[in-house]
Design an enzyme around this catalytic site. Structure first.
Site, PDB file in Angstrom:
ATOM      1  N   LEU A  13      -5.838 -41.988 -39.373  1.00 16.78           N
ATOM      2  CA  LEU A  13      -5.014 -43.091 -39.889  1.00 16.78           C
ATOM      3  C   LEU A  13      -5.856 -44.252 -40.385  1.00 16.78           C
ATOM      4  O   LEU A  13      -5.434 -45.001 -41.259  1.00 16.78           O
ATOM      5  CB  LEU A  13      -4.078 -43.604 -38.793  1.00 16.78           C
ATOM      6  CG  LEU A  13      -2.963 -42.669 -38.330  1.00 16.78           C
ATOM      7  CD1 LEU A  13      -2.297 -43.224 -37.086  1.00 16.78           C
ATOM      8  CD2 LEU A  13      -1.943 -42.471 -39.442  1.00 16.78           C
ATOM      9  N   PHE A  18     -16.266 -49.680 -35.010  1.00 16.42           N
ATOM     10  CA  PHE A  18     -16.605 -48.902 -33.816  1.00 16.42           C
ATOM     11  C   PHE A  18     -15.574 -47.834 -33.489  1.00 16.42           C
ATOM     12  O   PHE A  18     -15.712 -47.115 -32.528  1.00 16.42           O
ATOM     13  CB  PHE A  18     -16.712 -49.821 -32.593  1.00 16.42           C
ATOM     14  CG  PHE A  18     -17.715 -50.912 -32.762  1.00 16.42           C
ATOM     15  CD1 PHE A  18     -19.069 -50.621 -32.754  1.00 16.42           C
ATOM     16  CD2 PHE A  18     -17.318 -52.223 -32.940  1.00 16.42           C
ATOM     17  CE1 PHE A  18     -20.010 -51.616 -32.917  1.00 16.42           C
ATOM     18  CE2 PHE A  18     -18.243 -53.232 -33.105  1.00 16.42           C
ATOM     19  CZ  PHE A  18     -19.595 -52.935 -33.094  1.00 16.42           C
ATOM     20  N   GLU A  20     -12.065 -45.117 -34.515  1.00 18.19           N
ATOM     21  CA  GLU A  20     -11.336 -44.297 -35.454  1.00 18.19           C
ATOM     22  C   GLU A  20      -9.930 -44.185 -34.881  1.00 18.19           C
ATOM     23  O   GLU A  20      -9.774 -44.066 -33.669  1.00 18.19           O
ATOM     24  CB  GLU A  20     -12.003 -42.925 -35.501  1.00 18.19           C
ATOM     25  CG  GLU A  20     -11.638 -42.122 -36.699  1.00 18.19           C
ATOM     26  CD  GLU A  20     -12.466 -40.844 -36.752  1.00 18.19           C
ATOM     27  OE1 GLU A  20     -13.652 -40.902 -37.118  1.00 18.19           O
ATOM     28  OE2 GLU A  20     -11.910 -39.789 -36.397  1.00 18.19           O
ATOM     29  N   VAL A  21      -8.910 -44.261 -35.743  1.00 22.65           N
ATOM     30  CA  VAL A  21      -7.540 -44.152 -35.253  1.00 22.65           C
ATOM     31  C   VAL A  21      -6.930 -42.875 -35.820  1.00 22.65           C
ATOM     32  O   VAL A  21      -6.987 -42.635 -37.023  1.00 22.65           O
ATOM     33  CB  VAL A  21      -6.707 -45.392 -35.624  1.00 22.65           C
ATOM     34  CG1 VAL A  21      -5.277 -45.251 -35.126  1.00 22.65           C
ATOM     35  CG2 VAL A  21      -7.341 -46.655 -35.044  1.00 22.65           C
ATOM     36  N   LYS A  36      -6.432 -44.622 -30.684  1.00 20.80           N
ATOM     37  CA  LYS A  36      -7.633 -45.353 -31.093  1.00 20.80           C
ATOM     38  C   LYS A  36      -8.786 -44.843 -30.247  1.00 20.80           C
ATOM     39  O   LYS A  36      -8.768 -44.942 -29.022  1.00 20.80           O
ATOM     40  CB  LYS A  36      -7.417 -46.860 -30.907  1.00 20.80           C
ATOM     41  CG  LYS A  36      -8.600 -47.704 -31.369  1.00 20.80           C
ATOM     42  CD  LYS A  36      -8.219 -49.172 -31.523  1.00 20.80           C
ATOM     43  CE  LYS A  36      -9.412 -50.014 -31.985  1.00 20.80           C
ATOM     44  NZ  LYS A  36      -9.041 -51.397 -32.286  1.00 20.80           N
ATOM     45  N   ASP A 131      -9.036 -62.136 -35.088  1.00 24.22           N
ATOM     46  CA  ASP A 131      -9.340 -61.228 -36.195  1.00 24.22           C
ATOM     47  C   ASP A 131      -8.070 -60.877 -36.969  1.00 24.22           C
ATOM     48  O   ASP A 131      -7.862 -59.733 -37.357  1.00 24.22           O
ATOM     49  CB  ASP A 131     -10.044 -59.966 -35.675  1.00 24.22           C
ATOM     50  CG  ASP A 131     -10.738 -59.176 -36.786  1.00 24.22           C
ATOM     51  OD1 ASP A 131     -10.934 -59.734 -37.892  1.00 24.22           O
ATOM     52  OD2 ASP A 131     -11.074 -57.995 -36.555  1.00 24.22           O
TER      53      ASP A 131
HETATM   54  P1  ADP Z   1     -10.801 -51.618 -35.550  1.00 24.86           P
HETATM   55  O1  ADP Z   1     -10.840 -52.446 -34.319  1.00 24.86           O
HETATM   56  O2  ADP Z   1     -11.917 -50.632 -35.563  1.00 24.86           O
HETATM   57  O3  ADP Z   1     -10.673 -52.419 -36.805  1.00 24.86           O
HETATM   58  P2  ADP Z   1      -7.950 -51.075 -35.695  1.00 24.86           P
HETATM   59  O4  ADP Z   1      -7.226 -51.095 -34.397  1.00 24.86           O
HETATM   60  O5  ADP Z   1      -7.812 -52.263 -36.558  1.00 24.86           O
HETATM   61  O6  ADP Z   1      -9.482 -50.703 -35.416  1.00 24.86           O
HETATM   62  O7  ADP Z   1      -7.494 -49.790 -36.511  1.00 24.86           O
HETATM   63  C1  ADP Z   1      -8.137 -49.452 -37.737  1.00 24.86           C
HETATM   64  C2  ADP Z   1      -7.090 -49.040 -38.767  1.00 24.86           C
HETATM   65  O8  ADP Z   1      -6.353 -47.896 -38.285  1.00 24.86           O
HETATM   66  C3  ADP Z   1      -6.019 -50.094 -39.055  1.00 24.86           C
HETATM   67  O9  ADP Z   1      -6.444 -50.995 -40.067  1.00 24.86           O
HETATM   68  C4  ADP Z   1      -4.835 -49.249 -39.485  1.00 24.86           C
HETATM   69  O10 ADP Z   1      -4.924 -48.920 -40.855  1.00 24.86           O
HETATM   70  C5  ADP Z   1      -4.977 -47.986 -38.637  1.00 24.86           C
HETATM   71  N1  ADP Z   1      -4.172 -48.093 -37.402  1.00 24.86           N
HETATM   72  C6  ADP Z   1      -4.540 -48.722 -36.266  1.00 24.86           C
HETATM   73  N2  ADP Z   1      -3.584 -48.673 -35.322  1.00 24.86           N
HETATM   74  C7  ADP Z   1      -2.552 -48.001 -35.877  1.00 24.86           C
HETATM   75  C8  ADP Z   1      -1.218 -47.622 -35.420  1.00 24.86           C
HETATM   76  N3  ADP Z   1      -0.809 -47.945 -34.191  1.00 24.86           N
HETATM   77  N4  ADP Z   1      -0.414 -46.946 -36.272  1.00 24.86           N
HETATM   78  C9  ADP Z   1      -0.840 -46.646 -37.524  1.00 24.86           C
HETATM   79  N5  ADP Z   1      -2.063 -46.954 -38.014  1.00 24.86           N
HETATM   80  C10 ADP Z   1      -2.921 -47.628 -37.215  1.00 24.86           C
HETATM   81 MG    MG Z   2      -9.048 -53.640 -37.365  1.00 22.50          MG
HETATM   82 MG    MG Z   3     -11.241 -54.493 -33.889  1.00 23.54          MG
END
Ligand code: ADP
Ligand code: MG
Ligand code: MG
Length: 272
Positions: A13, A18, A20-21, A36, A131
């Site tokens: 996603l 750091f 991957e989701v 995550k 953030d």
């Molecule tokens: P990071 O801390 O590495 O930036 P994030 O939590 O922001 O990680 O997640 C990275 C990306 O993954 C997000 O910008 C979004 O596009 C996708 N994503 C994160 N959480 C979800 C979720 N619960 N449902 C759908 N997509 C998600």
């Molecule tokens: Mg993020």
């Molecule tokens: Mg982050």
């Protein structure tokens, strides 16, 4: 209990520095969720990084708000930390902006009202997100405009004997005061203002390619500059933006002030 390792991974996603989701399926409940995965290999385990990843899970667990992504469970193995989250089908706000080009004032106000409602809630909990940016605002459903704040990996919980400092977050959303030492939860309000500006213009607000260049542009941003970027903006929107992007943190709106501004109120949806 095999926990999170049991999930079936369906597709990627998103990705951050750091983590991957991954869209995953819980075979026991047939429920889809977002997993995550924070790889330990990429974290500096002696350093603060582990602390931030623990703070993210702890905060998400504590929060209960319709505009904050829901937390399911967490686990850890030798390779990674795992955080299971509510799956937000509509993707993030940056992706949405790229598809739509721009947002109109009505839709923007309805989205900002939800974001400020979540920000008001976390600030009342004594937490600064630090953030807030388009990539960290998610759409719960595919074709609806219900949004949820995600990514509390840089967040700060206020302590009575300590004040936050240091540059966290992402260049284009940084508030001017982060460059001069201590700051408060008002940094989140500024970031919301930049998010709104980008929703109206469809563009990043700065041209600089490194932190020093962007810093100069952030410190120079004023209401004239804002107005010239969105010449078609209504007077109410300009009034709202000038209070949300006020460099004087004492004059800058709180989340509660923002929620009470007529630009937000006149577009408010009764069913949200
Ligand atoms: P990071 O801390 O590495 O930036 P994030 O939590 O922001 O990680 O997640 C990275 C990306 O993954 C997000 O910008 C979004 O596009 C996708 N994503 C994160 N959480 C979800 C979720 N619960 N449902 C759908 N997509 C998600
Ligand atoms: Mg993020
Ligand atoms: Mg982050």
């Amino acid at each position: 209990k095999t926990g999170l390792n049991n999930y079936i991974h369906l597709k990627k996603l998103g990705k951050g520095a750091f983590s991957e989701v991954v869209l995953s399926l819980d075979p026991t409940s047939s429920q889809k969720l977002a997993l995550k995965i924070i790889k330990k290999q990429l974290l500096n385990l002696q350093h603060q990084d582990t602390k931030y990843c623990l703070i993210e899970a702890a905060l998400l667990k504590e929060f209960d708000h319709p505009n904050i992504v829901k937390f399911y469970e967490t686990s850890e193995d030798k390779n990674a930390f795992y955080i299971a989250l509510e799956y937000c089908k509509g993707g993030n706000l940056l992706e949405k902006l790229k598809i739509l080009g721009k947002f109109d004032e009505k839709t923007s106000a309805q989205i900002m009202s939800q974001i400020f409602s979540a920000v008001d809630y976390i600030h009342k909990c004594g937490v600064i997100h630090r953030d807030l940016k388009l990539e960290n605002i998610l759409f719960g459903k595919k074709d609806k405009m219900d949004v949820k704040i995600a990514d509390f990996g840089s967040s700060y919980r206020k302590k009575y004997n300590e004040r936050p400092k240091g540059i966290f977050g992402t260049q284009y959303c940084l508030a001017p005061e982060v460059f001069s030492g201590f700051y408060t939860e008002k940094v989140d309000i500024w970031s919301c203002g930049i998010i709104l500006l980008m929703m109206m213009t469809g563009k990043y607000p700065y041209f600089g390619t490194c932190l020093n260049e962007v810093k100069e542009e952030i410190l120079a941003l004023d209401i004239k500059g804002i107005q010239s970027r969105i010449p078609e903006a209504s007077p109410l929107l300009l009034d709202f933006l000038s209070s949300v992007l006020d460099k004087d943190t004492r004059l800058r709106f709180s989340a509660k002030d923002a929620l009470g501004h007529p630009w937000i109120l006149c577009f408010r949806r009764p069913n949200l």
